[in-house]
Design a protein around this motif. Structure first.
Motif, short mmCIF file in Angstrom:
data_model
loop_
_atom_site.label_atom_id
_atom_site.label_comp_id
_atom_site.label_asym_id
_atom_site.label_seq_id
_atom_site.Cartn_x
_atom_site.Cartn_y
_atom_site.Cartn_z
N ARG A 61 -42.90 27.83 95.05
CA ARG A 61 -42.52 27.07 93.79
C ARG A 61 -43.87 25.69 93.57
O ARG A 61 -44.54 25.69 94.19
CB ARG A 61 -40.73 26.41 94.38
N ILE A 62 -43.47 25.48 92.32
CA ILE A 62 -45.04 24.68 91.57
C ILE A 62 -44.47 23.38 90.95
O ILE A 62 -43.06 23.75 90.54
CB ILE A 62 -45.64 25.92 90.71
N ALA A 63 -44.68 22.23 91.17
CA ALA A 63 -44.20 21.24 90.69
C ALA A 63 -45.62 21.18 89.46
O ALA A 63 -46.69 21.41 89.97
CB ALA A 63 -44.17 20.26 92.11
N LEU A 64 -44.98 20.88 88.34
CA LEU A 64 -45.87 19.61 87.34
C LEU A 64 -45.73 18.55 86.77
O LEU A 64 -44.96 18.06 87.42
CB LEU A 64 -45.58 20.51 85.99
N ILE A 97 -53.96 22.34 85.19
CA ILE A 97 -53.86 23.52 84.12
C ILE A 97 -54.31 23.87 82.89
O ILE A 97 -54.51 25.15 81.92
CB ILE A 97 -52.97 24.84 84.51
N ARG A 98 -54.12 22.85 81.95
CA ARG A 98 -54.06 22.56 80.51
C ARG A 98 -54.72 20.82 80.14
O ARG A 98 -53.94 20.38 80.81
CB ARG A 98 -52.64 22.70 80.35
N CYS A 118 -48.01 26.51 77.68
CA CYS A 118 -48.70 26.08 79.18
C CYS A 118 -48.55 27.07 79.93
O CYS A 118 -48.89 27.72 80.34
CB CYS A 118 -49.00 25.21 79.50
N LEU A 119 -46.93 26.67 79.66
CA LEU A 119 -46.06 27.85 80.53
C LEU A 119 -46.39 29.12 80.58
O LEU A 119 -46.49 29.97 82.08
CB LEU A 119 -44.43 27.68 80.90
N HIS A 126 -41.74 31.16 85.62
CA HIS A 126 -40.10 31.52 86.61
C HIS A 126 -40.62 31.32 88.09
O HIS A 126 -39.52 31.11 89.51
CB HIS A 126 -39.91 32.96 86.85
N LYS A 127 -41.54 29.98 88.36
CA LYS A 127 -41.68 29.54 90.17
C LYS A 127 -41.75 27.53 89.54
O LYS A 127 -41.96 27.53 91.06
CB LYS A 127 -43.73 29.92 90.11
N LEU A 128 -41.55 27.22 88.92
CA LEU A 128 -41.14 26.06 88.72
C LEU A 128 -40.64 25.42 89.61
O LEU A 128 -39.20 25.55 90.02
CB LEU A 128 -40.54 25.32 87.14
#
Length: 209
Positions: A61-64, A97-98, A118-119, A126-128
């Protein structure tokens, strides 16, 4: 060098830089500002492609995190979005990333549009795992809109843990509120320190002693 130290593109037009390069290597042809700009954009596209490939191959997963920043000279608002993830080698990675200009007004709908763009651009909706934001009403509304748009995405715990509040920002607000309560005392202390360190009367008193 320009990317690493954030030098202005006009640097290649400075006479001092031309003299320096002429002394260091007379055969070196200094590129124009437009050539330098195109080279930087080419490097950006190359690095972005590498990062996209890394994110696509990553199985976790990816955390933002996101933050709003206002320039002091132009008073323009910019938003930065950073992705955190553990790669397949179990190494924690963080990438911006932005970083983009956001026109006024900075409403929740405007911030949501920037976030969704951005997503989709990075294909990571789908990886958040979580999204960490400052504790303000605009971000709260933005999160609600974002969750409605991501209703068909497999979020952790159906999105109950998606919204994370920045603890550093909360502590900052607590400290500021506490300082406001004792602001009068702090001002008296500052005045006393200023008097004893710079007052001519204090210096005369020390000379008499």
């Amino acid at each position: 060098m320009v990317i690493l130290h954030e030098y202005p593109l006009s640097m290649v037009e400075h006479s001092g830089f031309h003299r320096f390069m002429g002394t260091a290597q007379p055969l070196f042809k200094i590129p124009s500002r437009n050539t330098l700009k195109s080279d930087i954009l080419e490097i950006y596209d190359y690095e972005k492609g590498k990062l996209k490939g890394l994110l696509e191959k990553n199985k976790g997963r990816i955390a933002l995190t996101t933050d709003m920043w206002t320039s002091h000279n132009q008073r323009k608002g910019f938003i930065s979005i950073t992705a955190y993830f553990v790669d397949n080698s179990w190494t924690l990675q963080s990438r911006i990333i932005r970083f983009i200009y956001v026109p006024c007004p900075h409403t929740s709908e405007m911030l949501d549009d920037v976030m969704m763009e951005c997503l989709h651009d990075w294909n990571i909706e789908h990886k958040l795992s979580t999204l960490t934001v400052d504790n303000c009403s605009t971000n709260n509304a933005m999160i609600r809109i974002l969750l409605e748009m991501l209703y068909d995405v497999s979020l952790l715990l159906n999105g109950d843990m998606f919204h994370m509040r920045c603890s550093a920002h909360i502590l900052n607000l607590i400290v500021r509120d506490g300082l406001d309560v004792i602001s009068d005392c702090i001002e008296r202390i500052r005045s006393s320190v200023s008097y004893w360190t710079s007052s001519p009367k204090r210096e005369e008193k020390e000379l008499r002693l």
